[in-house]
Design a protein around this motif. Structure first.
Motif, PDB file in Angstrom:
ATOM      1  N   ARG A 175       0.788  -1.223   0.000  1.00  0.00           N
ATOM      2  CA  ARG A 175       0.000   0.000   0.000  1.00  0.00           C
ATOM      3  C   ARG A 175       0.829   1.287   0.000  1.00  0.00           C
ATOM      4  O   ARG A 175       0.697   2.144   0.875  1.00  0.00           O
ATOM      5  CB  ARG A 175      -0.960   0.015   1.183  1.00  0.00           C
ATOM      6  N   PRO A 176       1.689   1.467  -0.971  1.00  0.00           N
ATOM      7  CA  PRO A 176       2.446   2.719  -1.057  1.00  0.00           C
ATOM      8  C   PRO A 176       1.552   3.842  -1.586  1.00  0.00           C
ATOM      9  O   PRO A 176       0.456   3.615  -2.101  1.00  0.00           O
ATOM     10  CB  PRO A 176       3.552   2.384  -2.061  1.00  0.00           C
ATOM     11  N   HIS A 177       2.030   5.054  -1.469  1.00  0.00           N
ATOM     12  CA  HIS A 177       1.366   6.197  -2.086  1.00  0.00           C
ATOM     13  C   HIS A 177       2.008   6.420  -3.453  1.00  0.00           C
ATOM     14  O   HIS A 177       3.179   6.104  -3.667  1.00  0.00           O
ATOM     15  CB  HIS A 177       1.529   7.445  -1.221  1.00  0.00           C
ATOM     16  N   VAL A 178       1.252   6.997  -4.375  1.00  0.00           N
ATOM     17  CA  VAL A 178       1.805   7.300  -5.704  1.00  0.00           C
ATOM     18  C   VAL A 178       1.346   8.685  -6.130  1.00  0.00           C
ATOM     19  O   VAL A 178       0.188   9.066  -5.915  1.00  0.00           O
ATOM     20  CB  VAL A 178       1.399   6.226  -6.750  1.00  0.00           C
ATOM     21  N   VAL A 179       2.276   9.434  -6.704  1.00  0.00           N
ATOM     22  CA  VAL A 179       2.009  10.786  -7.194  1.00  0.00           C
ATOM     23  C   VAL A 179       2.434  10.841  -8.653  1.00  0.00           C
ATOM     24  O   VAL A 179       3.598  10.601  -8.971  1.00  0.00           O
ATOM     25  CB  VAL A 179       2.782  11.853  -6.381  1.00  0.00           C
ATOM     26  N   ALA A 180       1.484  11.133  -9.528  1.00  0.00           N
ATOM     27  CA  ALA A 180       1.777  11.255 -10.960  1.00  0.00           C
ATOM     28  C   ALA A 180       1.817  12.739 -11.318  1.00  0.00           C
ATOM     29  O   ALA A 180       0.867  13.469 -11.036  1.00  0.00           O
ATOM     30  CB  ALA A 180       0.710  10.544 -11.783  1.00  0.00           C
ATOM     31  N   VAL A 181       2.906  13.170 -11.911  1.00  0.00           N
ATOM     32  CA  VAL A 181       3.076  14.576 -12.258  1.00  0.00           C
ATOM     33  C   VAL A 181       2.950  14.750 -13.766  1.00  0.00           C
ATOM     34  O   VAL A 181       3.783  14.263 -14.529  1.00  0.00           O
ATOM     35  CB  VAL A 181       4.432  15.110 -11.761  1.00  0.00           C
ATOM     36  N   CYS A 182       1.882  15.393 -14.196  1.00  0.00           N
ATOM     37  CA  CYS A 182       1.641  15.744 -15.593  1.00  0.00           C
ATOM     38  C   CYS A 182       1.399  14.510 -16.459  1.00  0.00           C
ATOM     39  O   CYS A 182       0.488  13.731 -16.200  1.00  0.00           O
ATOM     40  CB  CYS A 182       2.799  16.607 -16.106  1.00  0.00           C
ATOM     41  N   GLN A 183       2.238  14.277 -17.438  1.00  0.00           N
ATOM     42  CA  GLN A 183       1.983  13.286 -18.489  1.00  0.00           C
ATOM     43  C   GLN A 183       1.743  11.856 -18.007  1.00  0.00           C
ATOM     44  O   GLN A 183       0.962  11.127 -18.611  1.00  0.00           O
ATOM     45  CB  GLN A 183       3.134  13.358 -19.495  1.00  0.00           C
ATOM     46  N   PRO A 184       2.349  11.362 -16.911  1.00  0.00           N
ATOM     47  CA  PRO A 184       2.109   9.968 -16.511  1.00  0.00           C
ATOM     48  C   PRO A 184       0.727   9.698 -15.907  1.00  0.00           C
ATOM     49  O   PRO A 184       0.433   8.541 -15.579  1.00  0.00           O
ATOM     50  CB  PRO A 184       3.201   9.718 -15.450  1.00  0.00           C
ATOM     51  N   GLY A 185      -0.119  10.713 -15.732  1.00  0.00           N
ATOM     52  CA  GLY A 185      -1.402  10.525 -15.072  1.00  0.00           C
ATOM     53  C   GLY A 185      -2.217   9.349 -15.573  1.00  0.00           C
ATOM     54  O   GLY A 185      -2.628   8.483 -14.783  1.00  0.00           O
ATOM     55  N   PRO A 186      -2.506   9.255 -16.879  1.00  0.00           N
ATOM     56  CA  PRO A 186      -3.307   8.134 -17.375  1.00  0.00           C
ATOM     57  C   PRO A 186      -2.658   6.774 -17.125  1.00  0.00           C
ATOM     58  O   PRO A 186      -3.351   5.805 -16.786  1.00  0.00           O
ATOM     59  CB  PRO A 186      -3.424   8.434 -18.874  1.00  0.00           C
ATOM     60  N   ALA A 187      -1.332   6.676 -17.278  1.00  0.00           N
ATOM     61  CA  ALA A 187      -0.655   5.397 -17.056  1.00  0.00           C
ATOM     62  C   ALA A 187      -0.722   4.985 -15.592  1.00  0.00           C
ATOM     63  O   ALA A 187      -0.919   3.803 -15.272  1.00  0.00           O
ATOM     64  CB  ALA A 187       0.808   5.489 -17.514  1.00  0.00           C
ATOM     65  N   VAL A 188      -0.570   5.945 -14.683  1.00  0.00           N
ATOM     66  CA  VAL A 188      -0.648   5.642 -13.252  1.00  0.00           C
ATOM     67  C   VAL A 188      -2.075   5.244 -12.882  1.00  0.00           C
ATOM     68  O   VAL A 188      -2.283   4.297 -12.103  1.00  0.00           O
ATOM     69  CB  VAL A 188      -0.179   6.849 -12.426  1.00  0.00           C
ATOM     70  N   LEU A 189      -3.062   5.934 -13.424  1.00  0.00           N
ATOM     71  CA  LEU A 189      -4.459   5.585 -13.161  1.00  0.00           C
ATOM     72  C   LEU A 189      -4.755   4.166 -13.653  1.00  0.00           C
ATOM     73  O   LEU A 189      -5.403   3.374 -12.949  1.00  0.00           O
ATOM     74  CB  LEU A 189      -5.393   6.585 -13.853  1.00  0.00           C
TER      75      LEU A 189
END
Length: 261
Positions: A175-189
């Motif tokens: 259960r880590p936290h994840v922060v997507a900055v700008c362009q990686p948003g869709p891939a992280v989602l």
């Protein structure tokens, strides 16, 4: 062909760039009595602008050797904990002795910062890393430039992007936290959704998306509108080019950053 012309232009401008640097150094030298004159300042400014516009900027250093926590200076070192030809996962490890002196004795939550893949250096997020180091074990993605990845390593598409994010989250534990900055948003989602669907232990505990257009139809930018106006074939023929020699990725088809600019 466009990429080759761009590179040829860069190398052709090398003598002019050296001349501009020499001019800049001459008109900024304390030994030059005319350096503070109106003409001297103008010549220096023009030479400096030309030299900076035509140079190549390398990957900056992180320069995060310590961070202040609870008024205590805590030493920090960088450790590569996982890698592929496309990315290095960097852990900013805080000195545990310093952490205990700062009153922090328990292991703090891990956070994965997924930096932009689209041509930026991860060091653009230096301030973000320093802020998260106050309360988290910080990991960040340091993506490779596609032109530096040999053709034999295969392609890297959106599906590979999602798989990489999933694998890096697994390196952080439960259960880590994840922060997507700008362009990686869709891939992280997409990665978080697939991990949740599979019930993975290392699925994100929280997900934060910063400045990423998940639904590009809302608040469209000039780039969004261009994507609606042109067919895929136009982008393939106009935006995609082949990496020339002497780069390690020679022959790879990429979307060069200078085309975006």
């Amino acid at each position: 062909m466009l990429y080759s012309l761009y590179e040829a232009g860069y190398y052709a401008s090398t003598p002019l760039r050296f001349a501009a640097r020499a001019t800049r150094d001459f008109w900024s030298s304390p030994l030059n009595p005319a350096k503070d004159s109106d003409m001297g300042r103008r010549l220096f400014a023009n030479a400096d602008l030309f030299a900076n516009l035509t140079r190549r900027y390398g990957r900056p250093a992180w320069n995060i050797d310590s961070v202040e926590i609870e008024g205590q200076s805590v030493r920090v070192r960088q450790t590569e904990v996982w890698s592929s030809p496309w990315v290095k996962l960097t852990h900013f490890t805080r000195d545990m002795a310093d952490m205990r002196r700062a009153g922090r004795r328990e292991l703090e939550p891990a956070v994965l910062i997924v930096a932009p893949l689209s041509g930026h250096y991860a060091t653009l997020l230096r301030g973000t890393v320093e802020a998260f180091l106050q309360d988290h074990e910080v990991f960040i993605t340091d993506w490779s430039n596609a032109r530096d990845v040999p053709l034999m390593e295969g392609r890297f598409d959106f599906h590979d992007f999602v798989d990489h994010v999933r694998e890096m989250l697994r390196q952080l534990g439960p259960r880590p936290h994840v922060v997507a900055v700008c362009q990686p948003g869709p891939a992280v989602l997409a990665a978080a959704s697939l991990m949740a669907e599979d019930g993975e232990e290392c699925r994100p505990g929280t997900m934060t998306i910063m400045g990423s257009p998940i639904d590009a139809r809302l608040s469209p930018t000039v780039t969004n509108k261009l994507a609606e106006e042109k067919p895929f074939a136009w982008f393939k023929s106009t935006m995609i080019d082949t990496v020339p020699a002497p780069y390690p990725g020679m022959g790879r088809r990429v979307y060069p950053g200078f085309v975006q600019l």
